[in-house]
Design a protein around this motif. Sequence first.
Motif, PDB file in Angstrom:
ATOM      1  N   HIS A  72       5.406  -1.621   2.634  1.00 17.47           N
ATOM      2  CA  HIS A  72       4.721  -0.554   1.925  1.00 17.47           C
ATOM      3  C   HIS A  72       5.412   0.755   1.404  1.00 17.47           C
ATOM      4  O   HIS A  72       6.698   1.001   1.787  1.00 17.47           O
ATOM      5  CB  HIS A  72       3.633  -0.065   3.143  1.00 17.47           C
ATOM      6  N   ASN A  77      -7.079  12.009  -1.344  1.00 20.30           N
ATOM      7  CA  ASN A  77      -7.126  10.590  -2.183  1.00 20.30           C
ATOM      8  C   ASN A  77      -6.252  10.139  -2.924  1.00 20.30           C
ATOM      9  O   ASN A  77      -5.951   9.741  -3.755  1.00 20.30           O
ATOM     10  CB  ASN A  77      -8.279  10.849  -3.421  1.00 20.30           C
ATOM     11  N   LYS A 125     -12.588   2.922   8.390  1.00 16.48           N
ATOM     12  CA  LYS A 125     -12.368   2.702   6.910  1.00 16.48           C
ATOM     13  C   LYS A 125     -13.047   3.704   6.317  1.00 16.48           C
ATOM     14  O   LYS A 125     -14.283   4.094   6.440  1.00 16.48           O
ATOM     15  CB  LYS A 125     -13.029   1.023   6.550  1.00 16.48           C
ATOM     16  N   VAL A 133      -6.670   9.821   2.150  1.00 12.98           N
ATOM     17  CA  VAL A 133      -6.804   8.461   1.936  1.00 12.98           C
ATOM     18  C   VAL A 133      -7.712   8.126   1.086  1.00 12.98           C
ATOM     19  O   VAL A 133      -8.865   8.924   0.790  1.00 12.98           O
ATOM     20  CB  VAL A 133      -7.136   7.703   3.402  1.00 12.98           C
ATOM     21  N   LYS A 134      -7.764   7.510   0.024  1.00 16.88           N
ATOM     22  CA  LYS A 134      -8.644   7.046  -1.114  1.00 16.88           C
ATOM     23  C   LYS A 134      -9.803   6.374  -0.514  1.00 16.88           C
ATOM     24  O   LYS A 134      -9.919   5.825   0.748  1.00 16.88           O
ATOM     25  CB  LYS A 134      -8.066   6.069  -2.171  1.00 16.88           C
ATOM     26  N   SER A 191       0.866  -1.158   0.068  1.00 20.97           N
ATOM     27  CA  SER A 191       0.114   0.145   0.084  1.00 20.97           C
ATOM     28  C   SER A 191       0.863   1.227  -0.011  1.00 20.97           C
ATOM     29  O   SER A 191       2.198   1.305   0.411  1.00 20.97           O
ATOM     30  CB  SER A 191      -0.935   0.174   1.305  1.00 20.97           C
ATOM     31  N   LYS A 192       0.115   2.327  -0.408  1.00 21.86           N
ATOM     32  CA  LYS A 192       0.893   3.762  -0.295  1.00 21.86           C
ATOM     33  C   LYS A 192       0.438   4.356   0.833  1.00 21.86           C
ATOM     34  O   LYS A 192      -0.944   4.339   1.514  1.00 21.86           O
ATOM     35  CB  LYS A 192       0.326   4.623  -1.311  1.00 21.86           C
ATOM     36  N   TYR A 226      -3.674   8.075  -0.553  1.00 21.67           N
ATOM     37  CA  TYR A 226      -3.062   6.918   0.172  1.00 21.67           C
ATOM     38  C   TYR A 226      -4.236   5.912   0.255  1.00 21.67           C
ATOM     39  O   TYR A 226      -5.219   6.144   0.361  1.00 21.67           O
ATOM     40  CB  TYR A 226      -2.518   7.396   1.574  1.00 21.67           C
ATOM     41  N   ASP A 227      -3.428   4.653   0.419  1.00 23.59           N
ATOM     42  CA  ASP A 227      -4.464   3.346   0.866  1.00 23.59           C
ATOM     43  C   ASP A 227      -4.461   3.228   2.208  1.00 23.59           C
ATOM     44  O   ASP A 227      -5.670   2.932   2.675  1.00 23.59           O
ATOM     45  CB  ASP A 227      -3.608   2.175   0.251  1.00 23.59           C
ATOM     46  N   GLY A 284      -9.791   3.375   1.955  1.00 18.97           N
ATOM     47  CA  GLY A 284      -8.751   3.104   2.738  1.00 18.97           C
ATOM     48  C   GLY A 284      -8.942   3.266   4.252  1.00 18.97           C
ATOM     49  O   GLY A 284     -10.143   3.354   4.588  1.00 18.97           O
TER      50      GLY A 284
END
Length: 199
Positions: free
Chosen positions: A57, A98, A198, A126-127, A36-37, A100-101, A130
């Motif tokens: 990561h 939007n 989440k 975060v996306k 993940s990012k 990073y995971d 994520g």
Amino acid sequence: MSKEHWDNSFSDQDFVYGETENVLIREMSGFIPEHSKVGCFAEGEGRNAVYLARLGHDVTSYDQSTVGLDKTKALAGQNHVDVETVEMDLTQEKVPTNQYDAAIMVFGHVPRESQQFFVESMIDSVKPGGYVIFEVYSEDQLNYRTGGPPALDMLYDPADILDWIKPYKCIHFYYGEATRDEGKRHVGLGHVIQVVIKK
């Protein structure tokens, strides 16, 4: 607190919060999908960023302290991993949305008037789908004297945090005691707020 405060705080030769990742980050890192990012907010000397990089990561560490970021690079080098570092005042500047995971933050204590901006900027980075994982000291920590800022204004109210995370799926929320032995600045039983959401 100012950049100068944190540069001075991190200027000791040793790692003032230790070189080992925070317990919550270790326990909850399984939520983060492989490769993940990940954005690490107010990451200081980099112990959590380096841990996540060691898991495979792609990690970016944000902090306003040049000294802290230099120590992050040094710790990453010792562990044969790469961590991108970005110097930024997270109470004034917003990280792009939007991208990073997952995002993490451990004991990122900022003045009360900046807390919502800081936390929402982290969530926004975060996306959709994520994860955001963080742990801070609650206002009750003043009674424990085992770490964290000695000012009520720099600690967190659980009701505020619940309000900020309300739009998202809450996987874990904890408000209560926890023992933290992290370097020489967090030692013993304290009072924390933990969040895993989440987006």
